[in-house]
Design an enzyme around this catalytic site. Structure first.
Site, mmCIF file in Angstrom:
data_model
loop_
_atom_site.group_PDB
_atom_site.id
_atom_site.type_symbol
_atom_site.label_atom_id
_atom_site.label_comp_id
_atom_site.label_asym_id
_atom_site.label_seq_id
_atom_site.Cartn_x
_atom_site.Cartn_y
_atom_site.Cartn_z
ATOM 1 N N THR A 113 6.132 25.087 22.884
ATOM 2 C CA THR A 113 7.189 27.007 22.408
ATOM 3 C C THR A 113 7.317 26.473 21.017
ATOM 4 O O THR A 113 8.175 25.385 20.722
ATOM 5 C CB THR A 113 8.393 27.463 22.406
ATOM 6 O OG1 THR A 113 9.335 28.124 22.125
ATOM 7 C CG2 THR A 113 9.275 26.424 23.711
ATOM 8 N N ARG A 164 13.698 37.013 -3.881
ATOM 9 C CA ARG A 164 12.943 38.246 -3.233
ATOM 10 C C ARG A 164 12.771 37.624 -1.760
ATOM 11 O O ARG A 164 13.381 36.555 -1.072
ATOM 12 C CB ARG A 164 11.311 37.236 -3.105
ATOM 13 C CG ARG A 164 11.043 37.840 -4.527
ATOM 14 C CD ARG A 164 10.378 39.221 -4.443
ATOM 15 N NE ARG A 164 10.563 39.579 -6.425
ATOM 16 C CZ ARG A 164 10.861 40.102 -7.446
ATOM 17 N NH1 ARG A 164 12.156 40.016 -7.040
ATOM 18 N NH2 ARG A 164 10.400 40.522 -8.555
ATOM 19 N N HIS A 224 4.244 35.686 12.772
ATOM 20 C CA HIS A 224 3.452 34.640 13.834
ATOM 21 C C HIS A 224 2.516 33.701 12.801
ATOM 22 O O HIS A 224 1.925 32.701 14.150
ATOM 23 C CB HIS A 224 2.507 35.584 13.959
ATOM 24 C CG HIS A 224 3.853 36.105 15.965
ATOM 25 N ND1 HIS A 224 4.112 37.663 14.792
ATOM 26 C CD2 HIS A 224 3.153 36.622 16.771
ATOM 27 C CE1 HIS A 224 4.541 37.873 16.133
ATOM 28 N NE2 HIS A 224 4.220 37.608 16.812
ATOM 29 N N GLU A 260 -10.520 -0.637 11.802
ATOM 30 C CA GLU A 260 -12.176 -1.353 9.981
ATOM 31 C C GLU A 260 -12.473 -2.486 10.367
ATOM 32 O O GLU A 260 -12.854 -2.819 10.090
ATOM 33 C CB GLU A 260 -11.870 -0.927 8.350
ATOM 34 C CG GLU A 260 -9.983 -0.586 8.655
ATOM 35 C CD GLU A 260 -9.668 -1.425 6.549
ATOM 36 O OE1 GLU A 260 -8.941 -0.586 6.591
ATOM 37 O OE2 GLU A 260 -10.576 -1.247 6.424
ATOM 38 N N ARG A 280 -25.439 16.350 16.503
ATOM 39 C CA ARG A 280 -25.668 14.483 15.426
ATOM 40 C C ARG A 280 -24.404 13.730 16.507
ATOM 41 O O ARG A 280 -23.826 14.450 17.245
ATOM 42 C CB ARG A 280 -25.406 15.000 14.474
ATOM 43 C CG ARG A 280 -26.621 15.590 13.579
ATOM 44 C CD ARG A 280 -26.218 14.782 12.151
ATOM 45 N NE ARG A 280 -27.534 15.855 11.624
ATOM 46 C CZ ARG A 280 -27.439 15.872 10.293
ATOM 47 N NH1 ARG A 280 -26.246 16.887 9.998
ATOM 48 N NH2 ARG A 280 -28.234 16.696 9.858
ATOM 49 N N GLY A 298 4.901 -2.436 3.786
ATOM 50 C CA GLY A 298 4.337 -2.170 4.616
ATOM 51 C C GLY A 298 5.251 -4.030 5.248
ATOM 52 O O GLY A 298 6.272 -4.777 4.908
ATOM 53 N N GLY A 311 0.566 -1.176 0.261
ATOM 54 C CA GLY A 311 0.065 0.130 -0.438
ATOM 55 C C GLY A 311 0.411 1.169 0.247
ATOM 56 O O GLY A 311 1.877 0.900 0.583
ATOM 57 N N ILE A 323 0.373 3.906 6.012
ATOM 58 C CA ILE A 323 -0.248 4.508 7.411
ATOM 59 C C ILE A 323 -0.344 4.097 8.192
ATOM 60 O O ILE A 323 -1.192 4.984 9.250
ATOM 61 C CB ILE A 323 -1.745 4.631 5.744
ATOM 62 C CG1 ILE A 323 -2.132 4.250 6.135
ATOM 63 C CG2 ILE A 323 -0.969 5.738 5.102
ATOM 64 C CD1 ILE A 323 -4.222 4.763 5.626
ATOM 65 N N ASP A 324 -1.093 2.968 8.487
ATOM 66 C CA ASP A 324 -1.194 2.133 9.652
ATOM 67 C C ASP A 324 -0.682 2.420 11.267
ATOM 68 O O ASP A 324 -0.977 1.637 11.863
ATOM 69 C CB ASP A 324 -1.765 0.817 9.588
ATOM 70 C CG ASP A 324 -2.588 0.565 8.578
ATOM 71 O OD1 ASP A 324 -3.097 1.482 8.053
ATOM 72 O OD2 ASP A 324 -2.338 -0.902 7.952
HETATM 73 P P1 ADP Z 1 2.380 -4.295 2.868
HETATM 74 O O1 ADP Z 1 3.074 -4.702 1.681
HETATM 75 O O2 ADP Z 1 1.710 -3.012 2.351
HETATM 76 O O3 ADP Z 1 2.135 -5.302 3.948
HETATM 77 P P2 ADP Z 1 1.388 -7.232 0.822
HETATM 78 O O4 ADP Z 1 1.718 -7.387 2.227
HETATM 79 O O5 ADP Z 1 0.174 -6.903 0.125
HETATM 80 O O6 ADP Z 1 2.049 -5.123 1.207
HETATM 81 O O7 ADP Z 1 2.761 -7.115 0.353
HETATM 82 C C1 ADP Z 1 3.572 -6.465 -0.605
HETATM 83 C C2 ADP Z 1 4.103 -7.357 -1.786
HETATM 84 O O8 ADP Z 1 5.345 -8.037 -1.456
HETATM 85 C C3 ADP Z 1 3.528 -8.608 -2.104
HETATM 86 O O9 ADP Z 1 2.161 -8.250 -3.216
HETATM 87 C C4 ADP Z 1 4.284 -9.485 -2.403
HETATM 88 O O10 ADP Z 1 4.681 -9.127 -3.475
HETATM 89 C C5 ADP Z 1 5.230 -9.024 -1.387
HETATM 90 N N1 ADP Z 1 5.142 -10.289 -0.022
HETATM 91 C C6 ADP Z 1 4.370 -10.272 0.640
HETATM 92 N N2 ADP Z 1 4.883 -11.605 1.582
HETATM 93 C C7 ADP Z 1 5.539 -12.582 0.731
HETATM 94 C C8 ADP Z 1 6.222 -13.265 0.773
HETATM 95 N N3 ADP Z 1 5.844 -14.504 2.415
HETATM 96 N N4 ADP Z 1 7.176 -14.275 -0.073
HETATM 97 C C9 ADP Z 1 7.438 -13.391 -0.834
HETATM 98 N N5 ADP Z 1 7.191 -12.306 -1.701
HETATM 99 C C10 ADP Z 1 6.166 -11.493 -0.577
#
Ligand code: ADP
Length: 803
Positions: A567, A698, A704, A301, A237, A154, A10, A201-202
């Site tokens: 500050t 410039r 402030h 979520e 509300r 991520g 993501g 972002i999480d």
């Molecule tokens: P995020 O990195 O945001 O957690 P994903 O879990 O979708 O997103 O992982 C992103 C990409 O990383 C996947 O589409 C895949 O290509 C690669 N990936 C994730 N897990 C594995 C794994 N166990 N082995 C190899 N590649 C992986």
């Protein structure tokens, strides 16, 4: 080394800052920099051309004045424009079609960190999950001669990185056996160097405080809550806000804390009782009973109850409408949380982390683990990538096993503190916790200039007081107000909207208590002040020192007294952050982005931008890092003729190296007190004169505006955390005093203290000890932790290479 960077999974704000920093960091260390488009998918797809060919003509002729001619080789390949364009196609006939591993130069990533998302693209790659896909990826890397990769993504992406590294020796042996690589290549690429940065972002990764992009996402959510607040109040509300976070409730929790919500649902800590409906309704009913006109409930979520039954925002709406009769609406923020310009934090930290990632790659050896670059408070850290990933997966497993205590324990301590902070500041108990004998009259005062988070800290202290049974006494307008008996008790509802308010609700000024110390002491007695919290900058520290010294003469000052630094100048000694400094950096980034845009639009223009900060260059220096300023002037370093001469030389060289026909705006930040002779105006005129046909100049003064309108979520959340720590310090000190015989109640010197953030810890420093670290004349600390940042700002514009 040839270093490639990719973004995966993501997208998040700050990924571009990572790419920029890795590219620049690599070039600064004499490496070649590459980007891989479309995450791991790009690694698998590789380049259609057989061998690497430079895509644009290199500028290989360095002007005579350039100190490091080899730097020019890496200045520009032109593909940054293609990537930014998003189409991968360019009218000049160049194209990125069929090319996923792309060599980039210094100027190709210029200004990237101001943009959200990731300019090099990201994808979820099914191919990379297969051994065949990874074999192709390995071949493509070797084909392009790449020795090291930096992955920003991520936990999934970082798991992928670790799998790749673990498998690497096997992969290259296979490639050799198939005859697609030579023995020489087998030896040269025997060890894959890999480093991970967490872009998510999480904020869902363990062993790091903040993931890249999380602060910006939180900012987007808080903007939404602030906007919803006004309409919710107007119509009385209830709003149910659904935010992202499948396994991690950080965004929901921190949004709840900083947005002043009534109730939050997070995966790690579902409501404790049998029925979440009863629990939520009891809290909200109580809030409505005391007169609240709005209700905000935040749902992550991935929220669920203790039995793991999902809690959907629509179910929450139904309960609020049916059981409490509230006019309730649902707002699902969705992808707005991802997007947008990165906030200051998501520019500064990814930059520092990206630079460290390059160092980690250069230091990598086969016997060391692959590292993940993280952050603890404001320190960049390296932790074994796999450990962090494993711990993160443990959280998910603990939640699945309904072991919520374990899930919470695996999150960092700040997460736990934020959850407690949320309960304390959002819930109104039926009766006070403490018996009357332990209740304290706590006075709260703002001092010095307003700073973002002052009101949030006050709201927190007030709500804590009311929960425990203490009396929160607001002193309006500082010590002047105290002398005029301008005090009043604050109520739970009265401070409800204060989280998002900028400025100072109590009113503030710079008068110190020595204006009439005896009269101040008598007011302490008259109003029976049993503890004091001062929220402010250097004045508050000075005032605390005066009051502590005054204890020799006035028994009234023998009460716990604390200073909570707030500050925008961030000039309080010893603490690395004061409330308001994040808000003002964001204000500075906003202003400078606009200025830079205007400067680029109208000829090649240099803007000399003046910042506040008194004799402390923090805001100018960190601001320079956050906006990519070319030069920064601070009071600590001063300005002299030789420096100015070098600056002019650098600007001339830099403008002469810009692509023809492309105008580039540049920003110089000058702290207001950097020099009494070389004023902003003088520097601007000098540059105008010297720039000739190369550039124009410039000036602008931010003044402030830096106090920033609405406090940033990070300042608000920090205000809550620190304010609660102030309250427990006061209670502890007060109890110790009560244990003494009434006639000999002498507060110890360390019961007058300042709460500071040092490294990764929050520490109390007695005000007397603080004096040793203070430069009282210049109103700042003797040492500034950010001193080295100026050098970094300069290296990120290649100053050492160009003059
Ligand atoms: P995020 O990195 O945001 O957690 P994903 O879990 O979708 O997103 O992982 C992103 C990409 O990383 C996947 O589409 C895949 O290509 C690669 N990936 C994730 N897990 C594995 C794994 N166990 N082995 C190899 N590649 C992986």
């Amino acid at each position: 080394m040839r270093i490639a960077v990719l973004t995966s999974g993501g997208d998040s704000a700050g990924m571009n800052a990572v790419v920029r920093a890795v590219v620049k960091g690599a070039i600064l260390k004499g490496c070649d920099a590459f980007v891989v488009r479309e995450g791991y998918e790009g690694l698998v797809l590789g380049n259609a051309d057989e061998a690497y060919v430079p895509h644009a003509e290199l500028d290989t002729t360095a002007p005579a004045e350039v100190r490091d001619p080899s730097f020019i080789q890496n200045l520009r390949f032109g593909d940054g424009e293609l990537l930014r364009d998003g189409t991968g196609d360019y009218p000049g006939g160049r194209s990125l079609k069929g090319r996923y591993i792309v060599r980039v130069g210094w100027d190709d990533v210029r200004g990237w960190f101001a943009e959200g998302g990731t300019l090099i693209g990201t994808a979820r790659s099914a191919a990379f999950r297969t051994p065949e896909g990874r074999l192709t990826a390995a071949y493509n890397l070797i084909k392009e001669g790449i020795d090291a990769i930096c992955v920003c993504g991520g936990d999934g992406s970082l798991t992928g990185a670790d799998v790749f590294r673990a498998e690497w020796p096997k992969l290259i042996k296979t490639l050799r056996a198939e005859g697609v690589i030579t023995d020489e290549q087998l030896n040269r690429f025997g060890h894959l160097k890999i480093v991970g940065l967490v872009g998510s972002i999480d904020n869902d990764m363990c062993m790091t405080d903040l993931t890249i992009g999380a602060p910006t996402a939180l900012q987007r959510i808080c903007e939404a809550i602030d906007n919803i607040n006004s309409t919710a109040i107007s119509h009385s509300r209830a709003f149910v806000l659904e935010v992202m976070g499948r396994h991690c409730g950080w965004l929901a929790l921190l949004a709840g804390v900083s947005g002043g919500a009534d109730f939050v649902f997070i995966p790690e800590s579902p409501p404790k009782g049998e029925s979440w409906e009863d629990e939520m309704c009891a809290v909200i009913h109580r809030h409505r009973e005391v007169g609240k006109r709005k209700t905000i409930v935040i749902v992550a979520e991935g929220a669920h109850d203790r039995q793991l039954n999902p809690i959907h925002s629509d179910a929450v709406r139904k309960v609020l409408a049916e059981r409490l009769g509230l006019d309730t609406r649902v707002t699902t923020l969705g992808h707005t949380q991802r997007g947008g310009r990165p906030c200051a934090y998501d520019r500064i930290m990814p930059t520092l982390q990206g630079l460290d990632a390059v160092d980690a790659l250069l230091e990598a050896t086969p016997d060391k683990p692959s590292y993940m670059i993280g952050v603890r408070e404001n320190k960049i850290t390296r932790v074994p990538l796999m450990e962090a990933v494993a711990m993160t997966q443990e959280v998910t497993n603990a939640i699945k096993a309904k072991d919520f205590d374990k899930a919470m324990a695996l999150r960092d301590p700040e997460f736990q503190e934020s959850l407690e902070g949320f309960f304390i500041t959002s819930m109104l108990p039926d009766k006070p916790v403490l018996p009357p004998a332990q209740r304290i009259r706590v006075a709260i005062m703002h001092m010095g200039a307003p700073a973002g988070g002052m009101n949030a800290a006050t709201r927190t202290a007030v709500r804590y007081c009311l929960r425990e049974g203490h009396t929160p006494l607001a002193i309006h307008n500082g010590f002047r107000g105290l002398l005029d008996d301008n005090l009043h008790e604050l109520s739970w509802l009265g401070v409800d909207g204060w989280m998002s308010r900028g400025g100072s609700e109590l009113g503030t000024n710079r008068t110190l208590p020595d204006v009439d110390l005896g009269a101040v002491a008598s007011k302490f007695q008259q109003h029976n002040i049993q503890a004091l919290i001062m929220i402010g900058g250097f004045e508050a520290f000075s005032a605390l020192l005066i009051l502590e010294n005054g204890r020799k003469y006035y028994p009234a000052f023998h009460v716990p007294m604390v200073h909570l630094p707030a500050t925008i100048s961030n000039n309080v000694p010893m603490t690395e952050f004061s409330l308001g400094s994040d808000t003002s950096l964001n204000a500075l980034v906003d202003a400078c982005d606009a200025i830079k845009q205007s400067a680029s639009a109208s000829r090649n223009r240099v803007f000399v931008v003046e910042t506040q900060g008194g004799k402390c260059g923090y805001i100018a220096t960190m601001g320079a890092l956050a906006v990519g300023a070319s030069i920064v002037y601070t009071p600590e370093n001063g300005i002299d003729l030789a420096t100015l001469q070098d600056d002019v030389k650098w600007l001339k060289t830099r403008y002469s190296l810009d692509s023809k026909g492309k105008s580039e705006g540049r920003v110089i930040l000058r702290n207001e007190a950097s020099s009494s002779v070389y004023s902003t105006e003088v520097i601007m005129k000098m540059l105008k004169e010297e720039g000739g046909s190369l550039f124009d100049a410039r000036s602008a003064s931010l003044g402030h505006t830096l106090q920033g309108g609405i406090p940033s979520p990070l300042d608000r959340a920090r205000a809550v955390r620190l304010s609660l720590k102030c309250m427990s310090f006061i209670e502890k000190q007060w109890n110790e005093l009560q244990a003494m015989p009434a006639k000999a109640r002498h507060a110890k010197s360390d019961s007058a203290a300042v709460i500071t953030i040092q490294g990764s810890a929050v520490k109390w420093v007695p005000v007397q000890e603080m004096v040793e670290h203070a430069d009282m004349k210049n109103r700042r600390g003797v040492h500034a932790w950010w001193e080295g940042t100026k050098v970094l700002v300069e290296s990120l514009v290649a100053r050492p290479q160009l003059i």
